[in-house]
Design an enzyme around this catalytic site. Sequence first.
Site, short mmCIF file in Angstrom:
data_model
loop_
_atom_site.label_atom_id
_atom_site.label_comp_id
_atom_site.label_asym_id
_atom_site.label_seq_id
_atom_site.Cartn_x
_atom_site.Cartn_y
_atom_site.Cartn_z
N LEU A 505 10.19 -4.64 -11.65
CA LEU A 505 9.02 -5.43 -12.05
C LEU A 505 7.77 -4.58 -12.11
O LEU A 505 6.84 -4.87 -12.84
CB LEU A 505 8.79 -6.56 -11.05
CG LEU A 505 9.86 -7.64 -10.99
CD1 LEU A 505 9.60 -8.55 -9.81
CD2 LEU A 505 9.89 -8.44 -12.28
N GLY A 506 7.75 -3.53 -11.31
CA GLY A 506 6.55 -2.70 -11.29
C GLY A 506 6.53 -1.84 -10.05
O GLY A 506 7.53 -1.75 -9.32
N GLY A 508 4.65 -1.22 -6.55
CA GLY A 508 3.74 -1.81 -5.59
C GLY A 508 3.02 -0.74 -4.80
O GLY A 508 3.09 0.44 -5.12
N GLY A 509 2.33 -1.17 -3.76
CA GLY A 509 1.54 -0.24 -2.96
C GLY A 509 2.37 0.90 -2.41
O GLY A 509 1.91 2.02 -2.37
N PHE A 510 3.58 0.63 -1.96
CA PHE A 510 4.33 1.72 -1.36
C PHE A 510 5.72 1.93 -1.96
O PHE A 510 6.61 2.46 -1.34
CB PHE A 510 4.40 1.58 0.16
CG PHE A 510 4.87 0.24 0.65
CD1 PHE A 510 6.15 -0.20 0.40
CD2 PHE A 510 4.02 -0.58 1.38
CE1 PHE A 510 6.60 -1.42 0.87
CE2 PHE A 510 4.45 -1.81 1.85
CZ PHE A 510 5.74 -2.23 1.60
N GLY A 511 5.94 1.47 -3.17
CA GLY A 511 7.23 1.73 -3.80
C GLY A 511 7.48 0.72 -4.90
O GLY A 511 6.66 -0.16 -5.15
N LYS A 528 10.69 -5.59 -2.58
CA LYS A 528 9.78 -4.45 -2.50
C LYS A 528 10.50 -3.36 -1.73
O LYS A 528 10.89 -3.56 -0.58
CB LYS A 528 8.57 -4.88 -1.66
CG LYS A 528 7.26 -4.74 -2.34
CD LYS A 528 6.22 -5.32 -1.42
CE LYS A 528 4.89 -4.71 -1.65
NZ LYS A 528 3.85 -5.34 -0.85
N ASP A 625 -7.53 -5.87 0.87
CA ASP A 625 -7.19 -5.33 -0.45
C ASP A 625 -7.00 -6.44 -1.47
O ASP A 625 -6.04 -6.45 -2.23
CB ASP A 625 -5.96 -4.44 -0.36
CG ASP A 625 -5.87 -3.46 -1.53
OD1 ASP A 625 -4.77 -2.96 -1.79
OD2 ASP A 625 -6.89 -3.24 -2.20
#
Length: 814
Positions: A505-506, A508-511, A528, A625
């Site tokens: 899907l994309g 994210g902040g850490f993977g 995630k 955030d």
Amino acid sequence: MSGAINTLFLVNLLITASLFILSVAGNTLIPSHPLLDADGASLISPGGMFQLGFFSPVGSGNRYLGIWFHNISVQTVVWVANRRFPLRDRSGRLSLTPNGTLLVTNDADDSTILWSSSTSSMVVGNPVAQLLHDGNFVVGHETSSSWTWQSFDFPTDTLLSGMKLGWNLTSGLNRLLTSWASPGDPAPNNFSFGVDLNGDRQVFIWGEGMMPVWRAGPWTGRRYTGVPEMDAEDLFDLSFVESTDEVYGIARLRDPSTRARMVINQTAGQIQSLVWIEGRNEWTVRTFAPRDQCDRVAACGAYGICYPDQVPSCACLRGFYPANPRNWELRAASDGCLRRTELDCATDGFVKQSSIKLPDTSRSTVDRTMQSLDDCRAMCSRNCSCTGFAQANISGSGSGCIFWTADLNDIKAYSGEVGQDLYVKLAAADLDAESSRSTKLYIGLTVAASFAATLVVASLARCICKMRRKKHLIREEIKDDMNPPLFYLSTIVDATGNFSVENKLGEGGFGPVYKGILKDRGEAIAVKRLSKTSEQGVDEFENEVKLIAKLQHRSLVQLLGYCIEEDERMLIYEYMSNGSLDSLLFDKDKNKILDWEKRYNIILGIARGVLYLHHDSRFRIIHRDLKASNILLDKHMNSKISDFGMAKVFGGDEFAGRTKRVMGTYGYMSPEYVVNGRYSIKSDVYSFGVLTLEIITSKRNNGVHNSREHLNLIDHIWSLWKEGKVLDLVDEAIGHSFSMAGVLKCINIGLLCVEERPEDRPTMSSILLMLNNDSAQVPQPKQPAFSFSRDKLKTKTDQEDHGNNVTITILEPR
Ligand SMILES: *[C@@H]1O[C@H](CO)[C@@H](O)[C@H](O)[C@H]1NC(C)=O
Ligand SMILES: *[C@@H]1O[C@H](CO)[C@@H](O)[C@H](O)[C@H]1NC(C)=O
Ligand SMILES: *[C@@H]1O[C@H](CO)[C@@H](O)[C@H](O)[C@H]1NC(C)=O
Ligand SMILES: *[C@@H]1O[C@H](CO)[C@@H](O)[C@H](O)[C@H]1NC(C)=O
Ligand SMILES: *[C@@H]1O[C@H](CO)[C@@H](O)[C@H](O)[C@H]1NC(C)=O
Ligand SMILES: *[C@@H]1O[C@H](CO)[C@@H](O)[C@H](O)[C@H]1NC(C)=O
Ligand SMILES: *[C@@H]1O[C@H](CO)[C@@H](O)[C@H](O)[C@H]1NC(C)=O
Ligand SMILES: *[C@@H]1O[C@H](CO)[C@@H](O)[C@H](O)[C@H]1NC(C)=O
Ligand SMILES: *[C@@H]1O[C@H](CO)[C@@H](O)[C@H](O)[C@H]1NC(C)=O
Ligand SMILES: *[C@@H]1O[C@H](CO)[C@@H](O)[C@H](O)[C@H]1NC(C)=O
Ligand SMILES: CC(=O)N[C@H]1CO[C@H](CO)[C@@H](O)[C@@H]1O
């Protein structure tokens, strides 16, 4: 008696000595005569330059099979077989099997194979292994000169003359240098040096987790673009070969009788070329890289250019301005630069940037057939996705073109004539502006501040060390603390099609984040996955698991469970079918479906979610955030807050904190957080305000603005608000069916939220009251933070550097 012993001793010595002579006599190993460490046996290359045998690294008692420079006073190992699996004593044996495989075994315990040469083809007949004059250890048939295996194909940390660095595309073999863990331990470690196959092929140094550290860049026919000093290189003759089945760099000694090598050095994180100086009995470093702050990959971000001799070193390419002026003031330039005027793909032209290191070519294409720069220019003009071009081969009269189709990244300026010319596509308006004015540097810095920046680096380094230490503890801590269900790795692998690209899907902040369907329930999930190589993110992962497990609210994305298995760490969430707010909001086509009612509903959802975090949950939580990409939309377009990686929990009455590690997203971060590291529920209120204003206008606070007078969206809205024309900025996509009073109220609330002083900003509960109750009082906003026009920026910077101590304060590591 003693005479007899003496005689016996002498005979013994003679036998040993003759054995020794026998075994060192040659450069050849045959199956019937293994090489034993206990005998002190070794092979010596013809010419006497190299020696192969067992050795102990300096400061270690472990034994390894290796090759080193023979007959010099400093132990210089160039190749190691059993890098990871040392022998503890002198019981090592190197043998050649009848089919031509080399084995390092423990003679005391014959079953332990510590290392073997991997070969797919076996030698038929009589195999031999030989140490050649150039230091290559090869296996082949005794009468043939083609090898079934060679040590040059499996380099350790050293490149010798004639060795290939790079790829056999047919077999997939990649010859890569990897650094030793330490001078006493040849196990492979963080740094590697090799060829990257993406785009126009480049040579890189990678650090931990294969993060690019330094880019030598593409071969330009005469040298690597990042190594201008190569023109003066007298030790090695370098070249780069690309064919349908091979891509490699190679270095050949100009004088084959010199002792020289290239090595990837773990402590320095550098590739160095060294030469042995006979008279001085030492190795001398001839060239090395990276050399300066501009060699750090993408030091100045997209469309930035790095001047090694200037302070500050970062500037924007002509026609571009800093994406984040505030950030640039803080010497954090990695946000890069933005176009003053968007390209229209009709009237655009090019500006020439001379004497530079070519930008990263991993997203570029090369056409070697084009002969002239005019052809390159015409091609790039025609193609709307082309952002710039340069000559591919500067050898001779020059030929070929490189076309970039992505942001131009990692550009370094050279002094003198050494670099290359880069042609950057610019809008016609910017070309005109550039011809009359030469913007070179973005000024606003004193030496004190750059010193402070060094301190930031030091404190960052310290943080990273802390994170490393924590990694080992994480598993236990989470197990103690967890209550959400544990998923098996196999379930997740099933659900996501083994993390297939189609399901991604994309990022994210850490993977990466994957979509999945739980086979047994048919339920859609989002997974995630913490990237295995990322040290960064372990803290965030841990934080998120502990925190979000305890939260439940319809405006927060629900955690369904987690998975910790092998070296995988994953979080499993409910799937949000309409994706993230930013992917809709800032897309000119997709945002048409967001009418005022939907937008209002989204704002309300976020406000409820933040209120829950601040006041209603069992703890006080500051998200830290909040931004459009962290707001997800479900199938009914309800907004939900996600990503709790940076959230902070507070107990009791405490609801503010301070950090030295300012992390977050510029544009959404409140001034007191950016400047002093202070955060409180009011910093979330600030981010909520920015989000509200973005939702109404479909513009990014930090995005490109049509108006050059305004630094950001807030600034723009504020000036229109004062003039009473703020409705001009409302996104046209909303259409005409909106409540003017409702929109004005939301803008008013947004402006209240972004006021400079935290205590002036409303709390989430009063925000909800204002949103929900038409008769509630909405105060007039004061001048927001970060609202000053371009010319005022300069003054402001001066003040900070001289009078006020703010800039320095945040940079002080404590
Ligand atoms: C070893 O080095 C010395 C001095 O450099 C030289 O005289 C000698 O010939 C060398 N021996 C061999 C075997 O290369
Ligand atoms: C060669 O022999 C060794 C054991 O003697 C075996 O492990 C290896 O697979 C053989 N290699 C080939 C290519 O047949
Ligand atoms: C590349 O690998 C293939 C397959 O192993 C081999 O046949 C070929 O000789 C190799 N090419 C070179 C140049 O070594
Ligand atoms: C990378 O190097 C650092 C020190 O330079 C070391 O602490 C760390 O363990 C290394 N990482 C790996 C994966 O070896
Ligand atoms: C690595 O480089 C540094 C700096 O040039 C040098 O002092 C050190 O000896 C090198 N280490 C090795 C193992 O060559
Ligand atoms: C533009 O260039 C890119 C990369 O070179 C290429 O993939 C694309 O097909 C080109 N588009 C057109 C319209 O030529
Ligand atoms: C670069 O140009 C030179 C001179 O024209 C030519 O000899 C060389 O083969 C070219 N290199 C490549 C990779 O095209
Ligand atoms: C999933 O993919 C990995 C690497 O791509 C592979 O090693 C593994 O065997 C695959 N697992 C399954 C169950 O297909
Ligand atoms: C709405 O606000 C007015 C004025 O502050 C207040 O009197 C009224 O009780 C509020 N209504 C609700 C439903 O909270
Ligand atoms: C900044 O300087 C003022 C005096 O000029 C001092 O009172 C204040 O404590 C300083 N702030 C910090 C954070 O050091
Ligand atoms: C804009 C968009 O993608 N809307 C979708 C939101 O989700 C529902 C249900 O999955 C779809 O029907 C919409 O098309």
